[in-house]
Design a protein around this motif. Sequence first.
Motif, PDB file in Angstrom:
ATOM      1  N   LEU A 188       0.829  -1.209   0.000  1.00 43.64           N
ATOM      2  CA  LEU A 188       0.000   0.000   0.000  1.00 43.64           C
ATOM      3  C   LEU A 188       0.861   1.256   0.000  1.00 43.64           C
ATOM      4  O   LEU A 188       0.546   2.248  -0.675  1.00 43.64           O
ATOM      5  CB  LEU A 188      -0.926  -0.003   1.222  1.00 43.64           C
ATOM      6  N   SER A 189       1.965   1.210   0.738  1.00 45.94           N
ATOM      7  CA  SER A 189       2.871   2.355   0.806  1.00 45.94           C
ATOM      8  C   SER A 189       3.474   2.658  -0.557  1.00 45.94           C
ATOM      9  O   SER A 189       3.597   3.824  -0.951  1.00 45.94           O
ATOM     10  CB  SER A 189       3.985   2.078   1.825  1.00 45.94           C
ATOM     11  N   GLU A 190       3.847   1.617  -1.286  1.00 42.31           N
ATOM     12  CA  GLU A 190       4.436   1.808  -2.615  1.00 42.31           C
ATOM     13  C   GLU A 190       3.435   2.455  -3.568  1.00 42.31           C
ATOM     14  O   GLU A 190       3.788   3.363  -4.335  1.00 42.31           O
ATOM     15  CB  GLU A 190       4.904   0.460  -3.167  1.00 42.31           C
ATOM     16  N   ILE A 191       2.196   2.008  -3.521  1.00 43.14           N
ATOM     17  CA  ILE A 191       1.168   2.592  -4.391  1.00 43.14           C
ATOM     18  C   ILE A 191       0.948   4.062  -4.038  1.00 43.14           C
ATOM     19  O   ILE A 191       0.889   4.932  -4.918  1.00 43.14           O
ATOM     20  CB  ILE A 191      -0.151   1.802  -4.267  1.00 43.14           C
ATOM     21  N   LEU A 192       0.841   4.348  -2.742  1.00 45.46           N
ATOM     22  CA  LEU A 192       0.604   5.721  -2.301  1.00 45.46           C
ATOM     23  C   LEU A 192       1.785   6.625  -2.638  1.00 45.46           C
ATOM     24  O   LEU A 192       1.604   7.756  -3.118  1.00 45.46           O
ATOM     25  CB  LEU A 192       0.335   5.738  -0.794  1.00 45.46           C
ATOM     26  N   LYS A 209      17.531  11.680   8.766  1.00 43.97           N
ATOM     27  CA  LYS A 209      17.090  12.892   9.462  1.00 43.97           C
ATOM     28  C   LYS A 209      15.601  12.833   9.777  1.00 43.97           C
ATOM     29  O   LYS A 209      15.173  13.242  10.860  1.00 43.97           O
ATOM     30  CB  LYS A 209      17.401  14.128   8.606  1.00 43.97           C
ATOM     31  N   SER A 210      14.822  12.343   8.816  1.00 46.42           N
ATOM     32  CA  SER A 210      13.381  12.242   9.067  1.00 46.42           C
ATOM     33  C   SER A 210      13.104  11.274  10.209  1.00 46.42           C
ATOM     34  O   SER A 210      12.188  11.488  11.012  1.00 46.42           O
ATOM     35  CB  SER A 210      12.650  11.799   7.796  1.00 46.42           C
ATOM     36  N   SER A 211      13.910  10.216  10.307  1.00 45.03           N
ATOM     37  CA  SER A 211      13.756   9.268  11.413  1.00 45.03           C
ATOM     38  C   SER A 211      14.177   9.908  12.728  1.00 45.03           C
ATOM     39  O   SER A 211      13.523   9.721  13.762  1.00 45.03           O
ATOM     40  CB  SER A 211      14.594   8.011  11.155  1.00 45.03           C
ATOM     41  N   LEU A 228       1.951   1.080  12.234  1.00 42.02           N
ATOM     42  CA  LEU A 228       1.212   2.180  11.623  1.00 42.02           C
ATOM     43  C   LEU A 228       2.125   3.382  11.404  1.00 42.02           C
ATOM     44  O   LEU A 228       2.092   4.021  10.343  1.00 42.02           O
ATOM     45  CB  LEU A 228       0.029   2.567  12.513  1.00 42.02           C
ATOM     46  N   PHE A 229       2.948   3.670  12.403  1.00 41.28           N
ATOM     47  CA  PHE A 229       3.903   4.773  12.253  1.00 41.28           C
ATOM     48  C   PHE A 229       4.879   4.487  11.116  1.00 41.28           C
ATOM     49  O   PHE A 229       5.177   5.367  10.295  1.00 41.28           O
ATOM     50  CB  PHE A 229       4.661   4.982  13.562  1.00 41.28           C
ATOM     51  N   ALA A 230       5.377   3.248  11.052  1.00 46.25           N
ATOM     52  CA  ALA A 230       6.330   2.879  10.002  1.00 46.25           C
ATOM     53  C   ALA A 230       5.709   3.016   8.618  1.00 46.25           C
ATOM     54  O   ALA A 230       6.393   3.379   7.655  1.00 46.25           O
ATOM     55  CB  ALA A 230       6.825   1.453  10.221  1.00 46.25           C
ATOM     56  N   THR A 282       6.362   5.494   3.716  1.00 46.31           N
ATOM     57  CA  THR A 282       5.734   6.165   2.574  1.00 46.31           C
ATOM     58  C   THR A 282       6.407   7.508   2.311  1.00 46.31           C
ATOM     59  O   THR A 282       6.732   7.846   1.162  1.00 46.31           O
ATOM     60  CB  THR A 282       4.234   6.376   2.832  1.00 46.31           C
ATOM     61  N   TYR A 283       6.637   8.262   3.369  1.00 43.96           N
ATOM     62  CA  TYR A 283       7.303   9.563   3.230  1.00 43.96           C
ATOM     63  C   TYR A 283       8.714   9.392   2.671  1.00 43.96           C
ATOM     64  O   TYR A 283       9.118  10.100   1.737  1.00 43.96           O
ATOM     65  CB  TYR A 283       7.343  10.260   4.586  1.00 43.96           C
ATOM     66  N   ASN A 284       9.473   8.451   3.239  1.00 38.52           N
ATOM     67  CA  ASN A 284      10.835   8.213   2.760  1.00 38.52           C
ATOM     68  C   ASN A 284      10.843   7.740   1.310  1.00 38.52           C
ATOM     69  O   ASN A 284      11.717   8.115   0.519  1.00 38.52           O
ATOM     70  CB  ASN A 284      11.533   7.185   3.649  1.00 38.52           C
TER      71      ASN A 284
END
Length: 217
Positions: A53-57, A160-162, A188-190, A195-197
């Motif tokens: 799902l993350s890859e699609i988003l 940095k985002s982490s 859920l956080f990951a 997705t952001y990364n």
Amino acid sequence: MSKPDSENTIALAALPPPPPPPSQDTLLQQYLIELQTNPIRTKAITSATLNALSEILASYVAGEKDPKTGSYISARVPKMALYGFFVSAPLSHYLVNALQRAFKGKTGGAWKIAQIVASQLLVTPIQNSVFLIFMSVFAGARSLSQVYASWKQAFLTVQKSSWISSPLVMAFAQKFIPEHAWVPFFSLFAFFLVTYNNIIVKKKRQAQLKKDQDKSE
């Protein structure tokens, strides 16, 4: 004349049993039970689903479509699912378990801070590095130099985002989330962090490709 009691008993026994009462367990409770009985399998299925799902988003947000189909659902989606199932979930399972064992029974503010620092200096760099290595391979990198160049380009930004988000989330979990519910919470956080990364990596790759094309013209 009524039937003997024995005949009534046989007749009742032949009827199908009444349906069981509806379960009072919530979906979260059932998930936590599965985590207790089959931890790695449950985490692997969760990670595979969320990674796909993350890859699609991420593809949708970054505007990256499959060049062959013109769809946001590319061949990377099943690869990300396999990565989540076979790599990400087992890796996170053992890293987080090791971290929890190292700090088990240790209470107080100093130990909580130490746990956050250990997570940021040991756990997240490993997870992010493995993530970036696999992303570069999925994107077409084949030589060690290509993989290293891709990792070097994105690692600091991703890390940095982490470093910014993970300590806040860890502190929140320590304060408000019971330890047995950490896995779904961090999953859920990951999902959002990955997705952001992934969006960052895709945009950087697109910018690099455009730069290379401009040079070749």
